[in-house]
Design a protein around this motif. Structure first.
Motif: not given
Length: 813
Positions: A113, A117, A120, A151, A161-162, A165, A193, A468
């Motif tokens: 993931f 991210s 993305l 991570s 976060i993945f 996004l 989420s 992000p």
């Protein structure tokens, strides 16, 4: 019809597909960035040990049954859940089902993931701003220290976060394609989420509403209708799991860990909601140590620096990494750690006694690293969040995890908003497609930064929520600032200003660990800024002068790149993840809730005498229970949940389990101040203590002792005067044949483990061991009967603290 016709059609489709693959234009810079991300997030992860053993124990339990899987049960018997929703753990459990339960297998979803991210971010930015800003943004996301640290663990944050996004990607696609179904999917993903980490997912909701309202090419009535339908999708996917919990009879499901009323919705809006903003309280009314704002004006650590002791208030839900390791009296200030050698781990890979069936067994997950007054990188404290205020995110407590390029992102926002003003715009604030896209990231940055600037309770690793937005705004901003500088526009001074201010900030962060290098960075920043300030005014042509901006960007990327490398070089996979040079020192294990000790004597006895009992034993909290669940896959009852403060069972219910023979033993892990004092008092009044024979690994002699999980293999002679005193209140004596006994909690920090004296070495506490000494220590710890030292106790009630075993089956005989 010709029989060959279908085959021709199939061949034509295949040929068309292959031709399409050949015509795809691959961005090799992106491929290189993704490879870098894979290296940073995955290297050495096969030695992750147990990662965050609280969640790893839940994964073990969730592999046992669908009921455990759906409710995220902490223990195989389905007594109590973890204090988070199950979605992130679902991915970990699926991975564990495929590959088996190992440290690396439960961390694998976070790695994937995290890499996803990065892609993305690139995809979202390239749609409106082009490939160059997208590459820069993807690189900054990759090199954000807390992104790397998060991570590499089995916490929920990289997964969250993945999917956030991915939600943005679908909403952006809804605007570009003008198709509502993508909008509905995007909002449904926010609801999904929510079931990863609850209200934390809703921080970015304002961005989606604002973005669609500004960007959708339709009238306001249709926008309102579209967003109303999207909100219904949001509500459905938000509530599908918590309602399924709350509408199920409590007797048919586990107790909802972390809640005060056994409710998933109360957990979401209470403990994981408003109490994060106002200051966390537990079911017994205790507050977390280090919670709230620092009383010091300079925003120094709210937890004692490593080596100083602090009292934990009873009943607190303190994190297991709060207790500093004994002997670590020196801070890292002015004492920069050496570059890591091939022996990266700060502890042994072996586990004492009956080790869990885990890959590696890394022990570098516990203890507070020296931080130079509680600031800086890895190991700066699980609750060390600085002083609330507008500049909290730039303070040393949080800044080294996230804010290296924060100033560039802010300057870049001004630059890009000015740069993308179309020639036909009548007013400076008018919108076009690029400016609308900028509002998407402003809508992410402002609410998240605002919350963390004033909130009273969170962990520093939550700063990944800002990554992000900072990456996107910095990526686009760097591109536009360089463009404006080369074009000698009115805004050309933004580039040198951002480089100079960022160099000053980074030098301040570096000073705690590398005082000399901090001055080098500051001087380099000043030197590179001078021509950036001067050239637009004296040079005739700047369009081909790329060297200066490129050199400036390299300079400001050096420090965050090094910080991001530290978790990878240290091979860390911490329950409380962080990045920084502390991870590379002997005591630099910033995690907590990582690998833990299993008392082999205790475990052998319990497994031999468990009989038909449903539970191996009961204990106060999850830190004591986790290693035994991981090691055996058997049910261990954590009566008070994560920290012992959940009111998950009453005395009458407990008595019933004992009377029915489902529970035969209670193990007191040394924890005090939980929510089950009534049960514990009843046990101590009526149950019989168990004395076991444990063999001293040094002398080989056997002594009668009350079971203890101290990491040293110490013996306590059983004398008539001791009778039934808890081992926690009995001072241990030195084992015979040992001249010098290290203090409890000292691990491979330059001292020998308990009872093991390296020949010819008298390393003072807190100094880094040499490579040869570390190898010798690891070799000694692999000898049969040798218990592995731990750098600290595992918090309240966890391994590394004294404990007593009680036989409950004797009560009703």
């Amino acid at each position: 019809m010709n029989s060959k016709e279908p085959s021709r059609v199939q061949n034509n489709k295949k040929s068309h597909f292959l031709n399409k693959l050949r015509t795809i234009k691959y961005d090799y810079w992106l491929i290189a960035i993704l490879i870098l991300a894979a290296f940073l997030y995955a290297w050495n992860i096969w030695e992750a040990g147990e990662a965050n053993n609280f969640y790893t124990a839940a994964v073990v339990s969730m592999t046992k049954s669908f009921k455990n899987f759906w409710y995220a049960s902490f223990d195989p018997a389905g007594f109590i859940t973890v204090d988070k929703p199950p979605v992130a753990l679902w991915f970990m459990t699926i991975s564990a089902k495929i590959f088996g339960v190992h440290g690396w297998s439960v961390v694998l979803p976070s790695i994937l993931f995290g890499i996803g991210s990065v892609y993305l971010i690139y995809n979202l930015i390239s749609k409106r701003f082009g490939r160059i800003p997208a590459r820069i943004a993807a690189l900054i996301m990759t090199l954000t220290p807390i992104v790397v640290a998060d991570s590499r663990t089995n916490n929920m944050d990289a997964t969250l976060i993945f999917f956030l996004l991915l939600s943005f990607w679908f909403v952006q696609k809804a605007v570009l394609k003008q198709q509502q179904r993508y909008l509905w999917i995007g909002f449904a993903l926010i609801g999904f989420s929510f079931n990863i980490k609850m209200l934390q997912a809703f921080m970015v909701l304002p961005a989606l509403y604002l973005y669609y309202w500004l960007a959708a090419q339709t009238n306001w009535k249709k926008k309102l209708a579209h967003l109303s339908i999207a909100t219904i999708f949001l509500a459905v996917f938000t509530l599908f799991w918590p309602l399924s919990v709350d509408l199920t009879n409590s007797s048919n499901r586990p107790y909802e860990g972390g809640s005060e009323t056994n409710s998933a919705l109360e957990l979401a809006f209470g403990y994981n909601g408003t109490q994060r903003l106002l200051g966390q309280t537990t079911g017994t009314g205790g507050a977390f140590p280090g919670m709230g704002n620092s009383s010091k004006k300079n925003g120094k650590s709210m937890t004692p620096p490593s080596g100083k002791k602090s009292k934990k208030p009873s009943g607190t839900k303190a994190n297991k990494s709060m207790t500093p390791p004994s002997g670590s009296k020196k801070s890292a200030k002015g004492n920069p750690p050496a570059m890591p050698n091939s022996n990266k781990k700060s502890g042994s890979k072996t586990q004492a006694g009956n080790a869990p069936k885990m890959a590696g067994g890394k022990t570098g997950n516990t203890g507070n690293a020296p931080t130079g007054g509680g600031t800086g990188g890895g190991g700066s404290g699980a609750f060390n969040i600085g002083t609330a205020g507008p500049f909290r995110l730039l303070q040393k407590e949080l800044g080294p995890q996230i804010s290296w390029l924060m100033l560039i992102a802010l300057f870049g926002l001004v630059s890009s908003y000015a740069y993308f003003r179309g020639s036909k715009m009548k007013k400076w604030y008018s919108l076009n497609s690029q400016r609308t896209e900028l509002w998407l990231w402003i809508g992410w940055l402002v609410p998240v930064a605002g919350f963390f600037s004033i909130a009273s309770f969170f962990h520093p690793y939550y700063m990944i929520m800002l990554a992000p937005a900072i990456a996107a705004l910095a990526g686009v901003g760097i591109y536009t600032m360089v463009k404006q500088w080369r074009e000698k526009s009115f805004w050309s001074m933004l580039l040198p200003l951002s480089i100079l201010s960022t160099s000053i900030l980074q030098a301040w962060y570096l000073n705690n660990y590398y005082p000399t290098l901090s001055w080098v960075l500051l001087i380099a920043g000043i030197i590179i800024s001078i021509p950036l300030f001067v050239l637009p005014w004296i040079a005739i042509k700047l369009k081909n002068k790329r060297a200066w901006p490129i050199a400036a960007l390299i300079i400001v990327l050096l420090a965050p790149t090094w910080w991001s490398l530290t978790p990878t070089l240290a091979g860390s996979s911490d329950g409380i993840p962080s990045a920084g040079p502390s991870l590379l020192t002997a005591l630099g294990n910033g995690g907590g809730m990582g690998d833990s000790q299993v008392d082999s004597t205790l475990l052998t006895y319990l497994e031999k005498h468990q009989g038909k009992a449903e539970y191996l034993f009961a204990t106060d909290d999850s830190s004591t229970a986790s290693p035994y669940i991981i090691a055996t896959g058997k049910a261990v009852m954590a009566m008070g949940g994560f920290n012992g403060t959940d009111k998950a069972i009453t005395l009458s219910q407990f008595k019933k389990l004992v009377k029915e023979g489902k529970l035969k033993y209670y193990y007191s892990g040394g924890k005090t101040g939980g929510s089950n004092n009534e049960i514990v008092s009843w046990i101590k009044k009526h149950a019989k203590k168990v004395n076991l024979k444990t063999k001293n690994s040094i002398t080989g002699s056997a002594s009668s002792v009350t079971v203890s999980t101290k990491t040293e293999t110490k013996t306590i002679p059983q004398t008539p005067s001791q009778n039934n005193e808890d081992s926690s209140s009995t001072p241990p004596t030195k084992p015979s044949g040992s001249n010098k006994q290290p203090q409890n909690g000292q691990g491979p920090s330059g001292q020998a483990p308990s009872g093991q004296k390296p020949s010819g070495n008298k390393k003072p506490s807190g100094k880094k061991m040499t490579k040869s000494q570390m190898k010798k220590l690891q070799k000694n710890m692999k000898q049969p009967g040798m218990k592995e030292p731990s750098s600290m106790g595992q918090g309240q009630g966890g391994p590394g603290q004294s404990g007593t075993l009680y036989d409950l089956s004797s009560i009703y005989k």
